[in-house]
Design an enzyme around this catalytic site. Structure first.
Site, short mmCIF file in Angstrom:
data_model
loop_
_atom_site.label_atom_id
_atom_site.label_comp_id
_atom_site.label_asym_id
_atom_site.label_seq_id
_atom_site.Cartn_x
_atom_site.Cartn_y
_atom_site.Cartn_z
N HIS A 15 52.92 26.45 45.92
CA HIS A 15 52.51 27.13 44.68
C HIS A 15 53.51 28.25 44.39
CE1 HIS A 15 49.71 27.99 41.51
NE2 HIS A 15 49.11 29.02 42.07
N CYS A 17 28.29 47.84 26.84
CA CYS A 17 27.07 47.92 27.65
C CYS A 17 26.82 46.57 28.31
CB CYS A 17 25.88 48.28 26.77
SG CYS A 17 26.16 49.80 25.81
N ARG A 44 50.26 33.45 50.04
CA ARG A 44 48.81 33.26 49.91
C ARG A 44 48.44 32.03 50.74
NH1 ARG A 44 46.24 32.40 43.97
NH2 ARG A 44 46.73 30.24 44.50
N ASP A 69 24.53 44.44 27.69
CA ASP A 69 24.04 43.41 26.78
C ASP A 69 24.59 43.51 25.37
OD1 ASP A 69 22.00 42.87 28.86
OD2 ASP A 69 21.36 44.88 28.24
N TYR A 120 26.87 54.73 25.43
CA TYR A 120 26.76 55.60 26.60
C TYR A 120 27.95 56.54 26.75
CZ TYR A 120 23.09 52.41 28.27
OH TYR A 120 21.96 51.65 28.41
N LYS A 153 38.92 24.17 38.20
CA LYS A 153 38.22 25.14 39.06
C LYS A 153 37.59 26.23 38.19
CE LYS A 153 42.43 27.91 39.46
NZ LYS A 153 43.63 28.17 40.25
N ARG A 186 50.36 20.63 38.26
CA ARG A 186 48.96 21.11 38.33
C ARG A 186 48.75 22.12 37.20
NH1 ARG A 186 51.01 22.30 43.35
NH2 ARG A 186 50.65 24.50 42.88
C1 LIG Z 1 44.71 27.68 39.59
C2 LIG Z 1 45.83 26.94 40.20
C3 LIG Z 1 46.70 26.17 39.43
C4 LIG Z 1 46.70 26.19 37.93
O1 LIG Z 1 47.40 27.33 37.50
P1 LIG Z 1 47.66 27.60 35.94
O2 LIG Z 1 48.54 28.79 35.92
O3 LIG Z 1 46.31 27.88 35.35
O4 LIG Z 1 48.28 26.39 35.39
C5 LIG Z 1 47.65 25.40 40.08
N1 LIG Z 1 47.71 25.39 41.43
C6 LIG Z 1 46.90 26.14 42.20
C7 LIG Z 1 47.05 26.13 43.67
C8 LIG Z 1 45.95 26.95 41.62
O5 LIG Z 1 45.16 27.71 42.39
#
Ligand SMILES: *Cc1c(COP(=O)(O)O)cnc(C)c1O
Length: 368
Positions: free
Chosen positions: A163, A308, A131, A310, A261, A33, A219
């Site tokens: 998660h 800045c 979440r 750029d 700046y 992602k 994951r």
């Molecule tokens: C982004 C994400 C992951 C990966 O997490 P890492 O900490 O980068 O390994 C796994 N599961 C879900 C639902 C995520 O959103």
């Protein structure tokens, strides 16, 4: 020749994934992602697959469809889906969809009927992150609806998943608590006739520190790109991204000279300033003003004053620095150059955010 570039080592991605694969009996999903955490989604996905990943994970439907358009045939799970999306496109493209609510599941069922084939679904339960995922109270309703849709032939429940909130704090009691809740949710689903092939809850941190969380699939995101999910801990991964730029101007200025700046930085003595053509439009966090480390002429220096849009300015003291010299913001650290972790510390953020920021259209990404 680009005056600034983001170099990506696909060998590093491949090796990191191979390392993750060797550390588990579970299937390894490479999470790509966010444009592969800033490393390029398709290229990262291909490198991860060649390293042994058998699954890919993304958030959006468009990311998943882009993987298929890129010729990737591995299983793909998409998990962040708004109501009203053309989900039949995912079903036709063999993309697995996550459902956290009975409402989304109903949309998936409708799309499966339109597509004329069953949708592959992963039911998500919230075991404590607060979440995504169905709340504990809503889980039986979701699981029951999925069981019914499975009997009807409109979905195949491939996975049940959750998660973790605090896997980056190894030993934190919430990990055990979430695993317990996950077990309860699986039992509940099982009694309703849901027997998923893939039960999954582990992210990179859990994959690297908690084998008991691996279950059927891990994951892994940040570890694929060679960065540590646990600040301060080294897991033998190799950072894949290097951000470099060519110094475009140097000059001597006297002591007491304001820089950039707001003149938040003032030279303490006579100094050589180097102007580096990367700024917040390119991913350099403005929060790293007067803090971000830059490797230049053989050592690490600090940004002088504000970042800045750029450009940034580096105070090189009395060292010999010239226009045309190479500056490295961060890389794997082989030369002693700063790392994404050093930048995260300087900007008050996490390494994930540092690498994901570097995706400016005007800074070419090069695969090396
Ligand atoms: C982004 C994400 C992951 C990966 O997490 P890492 O900490 O980068 O390994 C796994 N599961 C879900 C639902 C995520 O959103």
């Amino acid at each position: 020749m680009a005056q600034a570039a983001v170099d990506i080592s696909l060998d590093a991605i491949r090796a990191n994934v191979a390392h993750l694969v060797s550390g588990t009996d579970a299937a390894v999903m490479a999470v790509v992602k966010g444009d592969g955490y800033g490393h390029g989604m398709l290229e990262s996905a291909r490198a991860a697959i060649s390293g042994g990943a058998t699954w890919l994970g993304v958030c959006t439907l468009d990311e998943a469809l882009d993987l298929r358009d890129g010729g990737i045939t591995a299983p793909v799970l998409a998990w962040l889906l708004a109501p009203g999306l053309p989900l039949h496109l995912a079903i036709e493209a063999d993309i697995d969809l996550s459902a956290s609510s009975a409402g989304l599941l109903a949309e998936i069922v409708g799309s499966a009927r339109a597509a004329g084939r069953p949708a592959r679904v992963h039911l998500k339960v919230d075991t404590g992150l607060g979440r995504g995922g169905a709340a504990t109270a809503d889980w039986p309703v979701l699981a029951e609806a999925a069981a019914k849709a499975q009997v009807d032939g409109s979905v195949e429940v491939v996975g049940v998943w959750s998660h973790l909130a605090r896997a980056d704090e190894p030993g934190h009691e919430s990990i055990d608590r979430q695993l317990g809740m996950f077990g309860d949710a699986l039992d509940r689903a099982h009694r309703l006739g849901i027997n998923p092939t893939y039960r999954h809850i582990a992210n990179s941190a859990a994959a690297l520190t908690r084998p008991d969380t691996h279950l059927d699939l891990v994951r892994t995101g940040i570890a694929v790109y060679g960065l540590s999910p646990v600040p301060g801990r080294d897991f033998g991964l190799r950072p894949a991204m290097t951000v470099r730029a060519t110094v475009i101007l140097t000059k001597r200025v006297p002591a007491g000279h304001g820089v950039s700046y707001g003149h938040t930085y003032v030279t303490e003595r006579d100094a050589t300033l180097a102007v580096v053509p990367l700024g917040y439009a390119d991913g350099v966090p403005r929060a790293a003003s007067s803090a971000g480390p830059v490797w230049l002429a053989g050592k690490t220096r600090r940004i002088a004053g504000r970042v800045c849009m750029d450009q940034i300015v580096v105070d090189c003291g009395d060292d010999e620095v010239r226009a045309g010299d190479e500056a490295i913001l961060f890389g794997p650290g082989d030369l002693g150059e700063p790392t994404a972790d050093d930048w995260a510390a300087a900007a008050g953020t996490i390494n994930y955010e540092i690498v994901t920021r570097f995706h400016s259209a005007r800074v070419p990404r090069r695969y090396v």
